[in-house]
Design a protein around this motif. Structure first.
Motif, PDB file in Angstrom:
ATOM      1  N   ALA A   1      -6.478   5.155  -9.893  1.00  0.00           N
ATOM      2  CA  ALA A   1      -5.037   4.134  -9.754  1.00  0.00           C
ATOM      3  C   ALA A   1      -4.595   4.869  -8.199  1.00  0.00           C
ATOM      4  CB  ALA A   1      -3.913   4.325 -10.567  1.00  0.00           C
ATOM      5  N   LEU A   2      -5.193   5.854  -7.236  1.00  0.00           N
ATOM      6  CA  LEU A   2      -4.897   6.127  -6.874  1.00  0.00           C
ATOM      7  C   LEU A   2      -5.127   5.959  -5.176  1.00  0.00           C
ATOM      8  CD1 LEU A   2      -6.105   9.779  -7.998  1.00  0.00           C
ATOM      9  CD2 LEU A   2      -3.380   8.368  -8.321  1.00  0.00           C
ATOM     10  N   ASP A   3      -4.307   6.443  -4.209  1.00  0.00           N
ATOM     11  CA  ASP A   3      -4.404   6.347  -2.748  1.00  0.00           C
ATOM     12  C   ASP A   3      -5.485   6.542  -2.674  1.00  0.00           C
ATOM     13  OD1 ASP A   3      -2.998   8.510  -1.441  1.00  0.00           O
ATOM     14  OD2 ASP A   3      -1.947   7.454  -3.184  1.00  0.00           O
ATOM     15  N   ALA A   4      -5.658   6.260  -1.222  1.00  0.00           N
ATOM     16  CA  ALA A   4      -7.347   6.599  -0.556  1.00  0.00           C
ATOM     17  C   ALA A   4      -7.055   8.121  -0.336  1.00  0.00           C
ATOM     18  CB  ALA A   4      -7.877   6.491   0.569  1.00  0.00           C
TER      19      ALA A   4
ATOM     20  N   SER B   1      -8.584  14.017  -2.167  1.00  0.00           N
ATOM     21  CA  SER B   1      -9.215  15.106  -2.255  1.00  0.00           C
ATOM     22  C   SER B   1      -8.772  15.877  -3.119  1.00  0.00           C
ATOM     23  CB  SER B   1      -6.919  16.627  -1.567  1.00  0.00           C
ATOM     24  OG  SER B   1      -6.408  15.347  -2.826  1.00  0.00           O
ATOM     25  N   LEU B   2      -8.360  14.416  -4.605  1.00  0.00           N
ATOM     26  CA  LEU B   2      -9.196  15.164  -5.633  1.00  0.00           C
ATOM     27  C   LEU B   2     -10.332  15.236  -6.313  1.00  0.00           C
ATOM     28  CD1 LEU B   2      -6.497  13.357  -7.710  1.00  0.00           C
ATOM     29  CD2 LEU B   2      -6.237  15.623  -7.758  1.00  0.00           C
ATOM     30  N   ARG B   3     -10.712  14.242  -5.339  1.00  0.00           N
ATOM     31  CA  ARG B   3     -12.669  14.095  -5.633  1.00  0.00           C
ATOM     32  C   ARG B   3     -13.210  15.075  -5.704  1.00  0.00           C
ATOM     33  NH1 ARG B   3     -15.144  10.143  -1.442  1.00  0.00           N
ATOM     34  NH2 ARG B   3     -13.103   8.265  -2.819  1.00  0.00           N
TER      35      ARG B   3
ATOM     36  N   GLY C   1       1.680   4.784 -12.511  1.00  0.00           N
ATOM     37  CA  GLY C   1       0.634   4.632 -12.864  1.00  0.00           C
ATOM     38  C   GLY C   1       0.195   5.634 -12.987  1.00  0.00           C
ATOM     39  N   GLY C   2      -0.274   6.017 -10.928  1.00  0.00           N
ATOM     40  CA  GLY C   2      -1.203   6.942 -11.037  1.00  0.00           C
ATOM     41  C   GLY C   2      -0.237   8.120 -11.225  1.00  0.00           C
ATOM     42  N   GLU C   3       0.542   8.472 -11.300  1.00  0.00           N
ATOM     43  CA  GLU C   3       1.443  10.084 -11.506  1.00  0.00           C
ATOM     44  C   GLU C   3       0.557  10.317 -12.886  1.00  0.00           C
ATOM     45  OE1 GLU C   3       4.804   9.619  -8.966  1.00  0.00           O
ATOM     46  OE2 GLU C   3       5.554   8.971 -11.122  1.00  0.00           O
ATOM     47  N   ARG C   4       0.732   8.953 -13.912  1.00  0.00           N
ATOM     48  CA  ARG C   4       0.151   9.339 -15.322  1.00  0.00           C
ATOM     49  C   ARG C   4      -0.818   9.756 -15.082  1.00  0.00           C
ATOM     50  NH1 ARG C   4       4.105   4.667 -18.020  1.00  0.00           N
ATOM     51  NH2 ARG C   4       1.969   3.159 -16.752  1.00  0.00           N
ATOM     52  N   GLN C   5      -1.935   9.037 -14.581  1.00  0.00           N
ATOM     53  CA  GLN C   5      -3.400   8.990 -14.572  1.00  0.00           C
ATOM     54  C   GLN C   5      -3.288  10.646 -14.081  1.00  0.00           C
ATOM     55  OE1 GLN C   5      -5.985   6.932 -11.349  1.00  0.00           O
ATOM     56  NE2 GLN C   5      -7.017   5.898 -13.606  1.00  0.00           N
ATOM     57  N   ARG C   6      -2.876  11.128 -12.958  1.00  0.00           N
ATOM     58  CA  ARG C   6      -3.277  12.592 -12.270  1.00  0.00           C
ATOM     59  C   ARG C   6      -2.671  13.565 -13.697  1.00  0.00           C
ATOM     60  NH1 ARG C   6       0.333  12.504  -7.451  1.00  0.00           N
ATOM     61  NH2 ARG C   6       1.322   9.963  -7.605  1.00  0.00           N
TER      62      ARG C   6
ATOM     63  N   LEU D   1       1.170  -1.286  -0.051  1.00  0.00           N
ATOM     64  CA  LEU D   1       0.100   0.430   0.094  1.00  0.00           C
ATOM     65  C   LEU D   1       1.112   1.182  -0.269  1.00  0.00           C
ATOM     66  CD1 LEU D   1      -3.245   0.339   0.735  1.00  0.00           C
ATOM     67  CD2 LEU D   1      -2.661   0.467   3.195  1.00  0.00           C
ATOM     68  N   GLY D   2       0.654   2.370  -0.737  1.00  0.00           N
ATOM     69  CA  GLY D   2       0.889   3.826  -0.536  1.00  0.00           C
ATOM     70  C   GLY D   2       1.156   4.443  -1.556  1.00  0.00           C
ATOM     71  N   PRO D   3       1.270   5.652  -1.508  1.00  0.00           N
ATOM     72  CA  PRO D   3       0.438   6.973  -2.262  1.00  0.00           C
ATOM     73  C   PRO D   3       1.925   6.515  -3.457  1.00  0.00           C
ATOM     74  CG  PRO D   3       2.222   8.006  -0.742  1.00  0.00           C
ATOM     75  CD  PRO D   3       2.223   5.848  -0.423  1.00  0.00           C
ATOM     76  N   SER D   4       0.578   6.971  -4.460  1.00  0.00           N
ATOM     77  CA  SER D   4       1.196   6.981  -5.603  1.00  0.00           C
ATOM     78  C   SER D   4       2.367   7.836  -5.932  1.00  0.00           C
ATOM     79  CB  SER D   4       0.480   7.942  -6.243  1.00  0.00           C
ATOM     80  OG  SER D   4       0.835   8.164  -8.184  1.00  0.00           O
TER      81      SER D   4
END
Ligand SMILES: Nc1ncnc2c1ncn2[C@@H]1O[C@H](COP(=O)(O)OP(=O)(O)OP(=O)(O)O)[C@@H](O)[C@H]1O
Ligand SMILES: Nc1ncnc2c1ncn2[C@@H]1O[C@H](COP(=O)(O)OP(=O)(O)OP(=O)(O)O)[C@@H](O)[C@H]1O
Ligand SMILES: [Mg+2]
Ligand SMILES: [Mg+2]
Lengths: 422, 283, 364, 305, 364
Positions: free
Chosen positions: E163-166, E171-173, E136-141, C35-38
């Motif tokens: 692909a983002l953590d909770a 916060s993005l939501r 992956g998450g960075e790309r999505q952002r 688990l961990g942030p992006s």
């Protein structure tokens, strides 16, 4: 007649030629092989023939007999790759059978380099009579010297003929440089001394006159620039098209131009200018040369000699089988007097001309044709030829001084002599 | 497609087709013309009375025209026929060998990182760069010593030195664009060799086919070496044989006919190739 | 079926650390959730374990054997890539088949396996499509099928369920756990979904900026987060934090800040007084009451209705956001004053300087 | 790109065939082959370049050190030929790539029913260089050419000669591009077809114009190929001999006597092998230099991506 | 800023329906969340709205104007693709910049916007990386930044946060909703995350197999699902279902099956008796008690500990799985008998034949 043509070594004799009526050559070779059980291997070499052959010689390839223009033959000889025809058992007889001017052209240091393949006049002045007559002239008014020719060109121009003259200025190695050489010689001059190879061009002599005439012609705009980029095909086609009235061409192409199947508009209307007052063009010839291939067995060398003797001279019946055939079928002239002066020759050639009477004019031009021995029977001939070609183009295109060009040409000859220790 | 886009596309296609065919057409039409017609001035836009004489002539047959004129068989016929056979042989072998050698080579350079990559690549580049004129004579000497002049094998070897580096360079660019499936393949437990042969090759099939065609054409069209190494031998190739119509005694019509002939195999191949290119859309 | 050890793994990309001094052991047959942030280095770690990428330094051991230098196919790993990588030129079936090509199984066995795997992830009717004809979730499922069709030494699943809806996710999650337990294969599972992490993992490893912050059972991670980061990261909504100082009076420990003063009970009662401290408390452990009572005074900022519960987001006394979970349907005007109570025994104390949990006399 | 360890070299070797050994296994045989066939003549030529070779009056090779190289530098025909070579090369490369790209775009947009046109468009590539030379010679000459023919059809009796000293190099370059561009087009096409179609969707969402879409979506994956072809075309153009030989024979005059042509004259006509070899090393240097420059100012950038 | 209408949209791929007779109106300035199982046609719908794909039949209207034939260009839409599509050769910054290329803004404005968008999705320090160098998450952002940097007529976001953590998601939501409300732009948001759907959407559209099952406010969808599918799909854990028949006795309506007989109160009390009926009840509306009382008898099958609560998964009397949410830490031995109670007023009744909610006399 005592020559024995039967090969004994059992090895293959390699015979290479350029691409001219290869079917005929093949038939001839086959005939020889059949008659004598020979193993002559004939093939055509396409492309830049002299260069390809030179490489084969340098590399001592399997090569025994080849075609060569005299200037090439001289080079091959200079490289030590030629077995002179004089060394044939009947070498002397063969040499004596040739016209003297031709024998002279084909000899270096008294050695005859090869046997006659063909002799022609390149730069013989041919005329498409239709437009000439249409312009209101008669055949009697045809020019007989270069100066008259040029004058006529301008007259025709004034009469509305757009392209009265197609000069021999095309891009092949036998194009513009040869044009200069033959015009100088036709005007009575010489490029270099036949013996010493010293330069002999003069500004106020024939060379100067030639260049002056060229410059005037070029500047008159009568010659399209495209001529410079013609190869021989383009050059022939250009005249064949009927656009031009006069043009220096191969003498044997009279046959081509008067052949309905090959030349539509001009066929039957092309004749040649008389050589009464001067010569036209120069000798363009080729010989069968034997190589001095290293490592070849004595027996094989003998076989080579036997084959060449048959092919380049007389057959078992004492007839010039090959030479006669060339003359009859392709109007290729021979260096042998006997061949040329036979009645069959007249008959054969006459049919190829505009009218039979032209045959005399042909012989007249032919017998007078000069040969630039001074610059061709020397190993640097091709090098000089290329240099001259470019220089002449530059002379026209970049409007160089005639005097400078002549001086440079002379210097070039001196330099080449020095470099090759001649 | 919008109407306007369609218009531009059609226009572009027309221009492209003219550009493609005009230069060829201009000479190839000579194949159907007599010498007289060819020489006519101003030049004819098309053969007014097309005839097939040259096609007969180059294969060694006389041809009698309707008006009775006989066009004699060319003396080059034997060479042309030999040339066709040899050209096909050389081209097929060169194509096969080039493709076999170059696919792994290009793959390695396109997809893997390893030391000396740049240097090895440069070495290949170097061999592409050699102008034949500069080494022709030494080369020829070498060949004479090895007895390779006038042989097909000699010609094949030298043609390979041309096709391998060039096709390699081209394929490298192609391979670089494939998706990173090696990752997947390696996790699936495949060895490098397997990845190459069973995964990359099928994926890159179209590119490889194009590469093969290029190798084919390079060898089919090779002329400089052929004219030095095999003219005048039984190993003569079509381009070398054809050039006989250009030098010495010019035969534009027969030249055009044989040029047209030499275009046929590539044409056939190109026709089958394009289907494969279209298949690539799926990827 | 392997014990996977990472020893001091470092991976840098052009000087930047993607993974830093990572030490971690995954026991044989364990399911570890990462688990961990992006961008924290999860995928990079997975790639190194699979052998697709090499650590800049450090060692990877499988069952005690150093495999750092070994190729992926010597490691016998099945993997789902985050991007649901598939062979673009192959159908879904052939994509799955590729995983079994080297298995030495008979044709029938292979077919049966493929059918079963496809069934499991519900892509049976899609088997003849190519990747480009599949939806995002379908691709992901095919990629998963491709992995589970094998029986490898280890599964590496990089967010294999991220594009799936809750129901499917739920069932696939169960299937994966079941599979893993059944064939007792080591599995590393990357997810950003808390519920997934909590319900699936035997243990959870929380990563941050290339480092491992904490590794432990889900309950540990949730109830006893060791760093501020883990405390804030795990749990939805995340833990609430209150700043203050720890003071000792009457032998008791008090958290003191301008608006609150409460006694610390439970585990942390034996901590030392300190100037700066952060108290963390889970939102669902707080209760709301009307304003005016003695507890934490809050101002309502927003209320999120989740159907089964509501989250009241409030501004705390020092401006911090405090979330409280309450029953569904709870309403209050924005800006209303509320008070919150909680049992300090359930709270955790952190040192803001080290970001770690405050030391106590008791075993922690 | 492909492999995650691209941007940083993998610090360890693998027990499995490493990248390096795999690469070597595959490339060494090829390199050895090339070395033997190419390097021997090259070395021999190198030897020749320090000698003065004579064939006439008996073969002789005299060691002359660097004289041949020095002479090249004083030879005006070397410099003018070099100038023509460069002019031809630059023009050919630009035309080839531009036309190739244009053709590729056309081919790409062909609707499915028209795909057979692809087979036609590649045809010029099927023509050998010397064939192309013949085609363009006939096409360009005033006597036989298209210009004159069209003019005549329009009622003019002018001749139009395209093989003029003023722009013969341009005309040659055009023909060379005609010959080479379809190949470029096919490679670019192959590349274009590997570009994910979704990127075009992205471009539409970004409201890109056709040109911008081309620039940002179509072109980037082609850039490496374009670079490769710039190199290849540069090399081929500098090496060109047969094409020019059949088309213009270096003419009109010496207006199209490029370096290879001059070399041919020196080595094959003058048989000045030593001097020719020396000059050919200058040509080789120019070829390598220009591809080197291409690589350093462009290729490295592409490779990093 | 457009009202988007879909009129009877059909999209088939090789004969198979990806979208079927879809009728839907998204009001100007509304945020619609599209929810549905994998492969149900969400992305296809988005593509058609954007103009990247054309419906096989049907019309798409923007503000009443038929744009079905218009190019994406003319529709002025910002979109995040499900696969986080980015230009591979451009840096993150340039990728974002591409969205503004046509905006006609000054260079400074553009820079400011990019900086702001990057800040919002927290990728500022990654702006110079290329997509292949991003996680992956960075790309999505970055893909999200690329969309929000514009002010389009409509936003189409296809799983932009998957692909983002909770925490980041949270916060993005909030940022996205805030942005949408601020510039009052129509937004369609695809997600498979229930919480996201519930908290963000003005309305939620639930799709299934290319059809729209229900569209309504989150509360409606959650509390008043109109079909069995929606009832089962929305809510984690999903609704529990009990089969039975409806019988009327004493003017009262009873749900009857072999193990239970309970009175139906509330909304459905006025329904007609019927032979087969399904009763749905949310897990958190059930309460557990020791076995023996009069309510629903259950057998414990598994317990999931989620930290803040526990889910008890039980086998119901007819073998159906019944989930009950209870407090964290709840334990019971597997196989233990429990009883569950619930208030039937909170339950919903469905006709298993039509899969729709049972008609009542009251307005529904
Ligand atoms: N190009 C295509 N060719 C054939 N079928 C397709 C194509 N694109 C989509 N489909 C099919 O259409 C259906 C809907 O796809 P779509 O991508 O809209 O699903 P989705 O709702 O976005 O799913 P997910 O949540 O998994 O992304 C799927 O069953 C898919 O297989
Ligand atoms: N090839 C690369 N070049 C440069 N940086 C890279 C590269 N690959 C990854 N990174 C960086 O390394 C860091 C870790 O990346 P990684 O993909 O492991 O993240 P992750 O934890 O998987 O994130 P996510 O949950 O977003 O997928 C990121 O900051 C990323 O930008
Ligand atoms: Mg990742
Ligand atoms: Mg989708």
């Amino acid at each position: 007649q005592s020559v024995d043509f039967k090969p004994t070594s059992g090895e293959t004799v390699y015979f290479r030629g350029w691409q001219f009526r290869t079917d005929v050559v093949q038939q001839n070779v086959d005939l020889y092989n059949k008659t004598f059980g020979g193993k002559v291997d004939y093939a055509t070499v396409t492309g830049d023939y002299p260069a390809v052959m030179e490489k084969a010689l340098i590399a001592n390839e399997n090569l025994d007999v080849l075609y060569a223009n005299p200037s090439s033959a001289v080079r091959y000889n200079g490289g030590g790759w030629v077995l002179p025809a004089s060394e044939l058992p009947n070498g002397e007889e063969i040499a004596n059978g040739l016209y003297p001017n031709i024998r002279d052209a084909w000899s270096v240091d008294g050695k005859l380099l090869g046997l006659s393949y063909f002799v022609s006049t390149r730069g013989c002045l041919e005329v498409f009579t239709k437009p000439f007559l249409a312009a209101g002239f008669t055949e009697e008014q045809l020019p007989t010297t270069w100066d008259e020719l040029y004058d006529m060109v301008y007259v025709l121009k004034d009469k509305g003929v757009a392209t009265p003259f197609l000069p021999h200025w095309f891009g092949e190695y036998f194009g513009i440089s040869w044009a200069f050489v033959f015009e100088v010689m036709n005007r009575g001059g010489e490029v270099a001394d036949a013996k010493t190879h010293e330069p002999k061009l003069t500004v106020d002599g024939p060379a100067g006159k030639t260049l002056a005439a060229w410059k005037k012609l070029w500047k008159s705009g009568l010659v399209p620039e495209e001529v410079f980029s013609y190869n021989e095909a383009g050059y022939i086609d250009a005249f064949r098209s009927g656009r031009y009235v006069f043009s220096p061409q191969q003498i044997y192409d009279l046959k081509t131009f008067n052949d309905k199947a090959q030349s539509g508009d001009v066929a039957g209307h092309v004749t040649l200018l008389s050589g009464k007052n001067q010569s036209w063009g120069l000798i363009d010839s080729a010989l069968y040369v034997m190589t001095a291939r290293k490592g070849r067995s004595e027996a094989l060398t003998d076989d080579v000699k036997k084959f060449v003797n048959w092919y380049g001279y007389k057959d078992q019946d004492g007839k010039f089988f090959v030479a006669d055939r060339w003359l009859k079928e392709n109007m290729l002239f021979s260096g042998y007097k006997e061949v040329m002066e036979s009645p069959q020759a007249r008959e054969a050639v006459s049919t190829s001309l505009m009218r039979p009477e032209d045959y005399d004019r042909v012989l007249e031009v032919y017998s007078k044709t000069p040969y630039p021995k001074g610059i061709w029977n020397v190993v640097w001939s091709e090098e000089f030829n290329f240099w001259l070609r470019e220089k002449l183009f530059a002379f026209l295109q970049q409007d160089l001084e005639a005097e400078a060009v002549i001086n440079e040409a002379n210097e070039k000859i001196v330099e080449l002599n020095k470099r090759y220790k001649i | 497609m919008s109407r306007r886009a369609a218009f531009w596309l059609v226009l572009a296609v027309v221009v492209a087709v003219i550009w493609t065919f005009l230069p060829m057409y201009w000479t190839v039409k000579y194949a159907f013309m007599t010498k007289t017609e060819i020489a006519r001035f101003p030049p004819m836009l098309y053969p007014h009375a097309p005839n097939l004489a040259s096609f007969f002539n180059i294969f060694g047959f006389d041809y009698t025209a309707d008006n009775g004129t006989v066009y004699k068989a060319s003396g080059q016929a034997r060479q042309i026929i030999l040339g066709i056979r040899n050209s096909v042989l050389v081209a097929v072998i060169v194509t096969a060998v080039t493709t076999l050698v170059v696919v792994p080579l290009a793959y390695v350079f396109a997809r893997l990182e390893f030391p000396f990559k740049g240097k090895l690549l440069a070495a290949i580049l170097l061999s592409v760069s050699l102008p034949p004129v500069s080494t022709l004579i030494p080369f020829y000497t070498l060949y004479v010593q090895l007895g390779l002049t006038g042989t097909l094998i000699g010609l094949i070897i030298v043609t390979l030195t041309i096709t391998i580096p060039i096709v390699a360079w081209m394929l490298i660019g192609f391979f670089r664009n494939l998706p990173p499936v090696e990752l997947l393949a390696r996790v699936d437990g495949f060895s490098r060799f397997y990845v190459l042969t069973r995964i990359i090759v099928p994926m890159a099939r179209s590119g490889i086919l194009v590469a093969a065609v290029i190798a084919f054409l390079f060898s089919w069209n090779e002329y400089v070496y052929a004219q030095i190494l095999v003219t005048g031998s039984n190993a003569v190739t079509l381009p070398a044989a054809m050039s006989g119509f250009l030098f010495q005694v010019p035969e534009p019509s027969q030249l055009a006919a044989s040029l047209l002939l030499s275009l046929l195999p590539p044409f056939v191949i190109a026709f089958f190739l394009q289907k494969h290119i279209a298949e690539m859309h799926l990827a | 079926m392997a014990r996977i050890e990472l020893r001091n793994i470092v991976r840098t990309f052009g000087g930047q650390h993607a993974v830093q001094n990572l030490d971690m052991t995954i026991e044989d047959g364990e399911l570890l959730v990462l688990l961990g942030p992006s961008g924290c280095g999860k995928s990079t770690t997975m790639n190194m374990i699979a052998g697709l990428d090499s650590p800049t330094s450090g060692q990877i051991l499988f069952d005690g054997v150093d495999v750092t230098q070994r190729s992926p196919h010597e490691r016998n790993i099945a993997m789902v890539f985050q991007s649901s990588l598939l062979y673009p030129h192959l159908s879904a079936r052939d994509n799955i088949y590729m995983s079994l090509k080297r298995s030495g199984l008979s044709k029938q066995q292979i077919e049966a396996r493929i059918a079963h795997a496809a069934e499991t992830v519900d892509v049976t009717r899609l088997l003849d499509k190519r990747p480009s004809q599949l939806s995002g979730g379908e691709r992901q499922r095919v990629a998963t099928a491709k992995a589970i069709v094998r029986e490898p030494a280890g599964f590496l699943l990089d967010e294999p369920l991220s594009a799936l809806d809750a129901a499917l996710r739920l069932s696939l999650r169960a299937e994966l756990v079941n599979l893993q337990k059944r064939i007792r294969t080591t599995m590393i599972f990357v997810t950003h979904d808390q519920i997934e992490a909590m319900t699936m993992g035997d243990r959870i490893g929380v990563m941050r900026q290339g480092r491992l912050e904490q590794i432990g059972t889900p309950t540990d991670i949730y109830n006893r987060p060791e760093t501020l980061f883990v405390a804030g990261f795990v749990g939805t909504p995340p833990m609430n934090f209150l700043k203050g100082s720890l003071e000792q009076t009457d032998g008791k420990l008090w958290l003191v800040n301008p608006s609150i003063r409460m006694e610390i009970k439970g585990e942390f009662a034996s901590a030392k007084p300190m100037k700066n401290v952060v108290l963390g408390i889970r939102p669902h452990l707080m209760r709301l009451s009307e304003a005016g009572s003695s507890a934490l005074p809050l101002t309502v900022y927003a209320i999120e209705q989740l159907g089964n519960e509501a989250i009241v987001i409030c501004d705390g006394p020092a401006g911090e956001k405090i979330r409280v979970v309450t029953q569904a349907g709870f309403t209050a005007p924005i800006g209303a004053r509320l008070d919150a109570n909680f049992d300090s025994a359930a709270a955790r104390l952190y040192d803001p300087a080290t970001e770690r949990v405050v030391a106590t006399d008791g075993a922690n | 790109m492909a492999h995650p360890d691209n941007s940083a070299p993998a610090p360890h070797r693998r027990t499995e065939v490493s990248n390096l050994s795999f690469a070597l296994i595959i490339s060494i045989p090829v390199l050895v082959f090339l070395l033997i066939v190419v390097a021997y003549p090259l070395a021999y030529a190198f030897y020749l370049s320090f000698n003065e070779i004579r064939f006439f009056g008996g073969y002789s090779a005299d060691w002359v050190g660097l004289t041949n190289y020095a002479n090249v530098l004083y030879d005006p025909s070397f410099w003018s030929s070099l100038g023509r070579t460069l002019r031809f090369t630059v023009e050919t490369v630009i035309l080839t790539l531009a036309i190739g790209l244009g053709l590729a775009l056309i081919l790409k947009h062909l609707p499915p029913g028209w795909r057979w046109l692809r087979a036609l468009i590649i045809l010029p590539w099927a023509v050998s260089p010397y064939g192309a030379g013949i085609f363009f010679a006939y096409l360009g000459r005033g006597q036989t050419g298209i210009g004159t023919s069209v003019a005549a059809a329009l009622g003019s009796d002018q001749t139009f000669n395209l093989i003029s000293a003023n722009f013969v190099m341009e005309y040659l370059a055009l023909g060379a591009a005609w010959n080479m561009a379809p190949l470029v087009a096919f490679f670019l096409l192959a590349n274009m077809l590997t570009t994910p179609p979704r990127l075009y969707d992205l471009a539409k969402i970004d409201q890109m114009s056709h040109f911008e879409t081309f620039w940002h979506v179509t072109l980037p994956p082609l850039r490496f190929t374009i670079f490769v072809f710039s190199c290849i075309t540069t090399v081929l153009a500098m090496k060109t001999f047969d094409y020019i030989f059949t088309e213009t024979q270096g003419g009109p005059g010496s207006a199209s006597a490029v370096l290879t042509y001059t070399l041919y004259k020196i080595s094959f006509v003058n048989l000045d092998l030593g001097y020719g070899a020396a000059m050919s090393f200058f040509l080789l240097a120019v070829i390598l230099g220009s591809t080197g420059i291409l690589y350093f100012i462009w290729g490295r950038k592409e490779e990093r991506q």
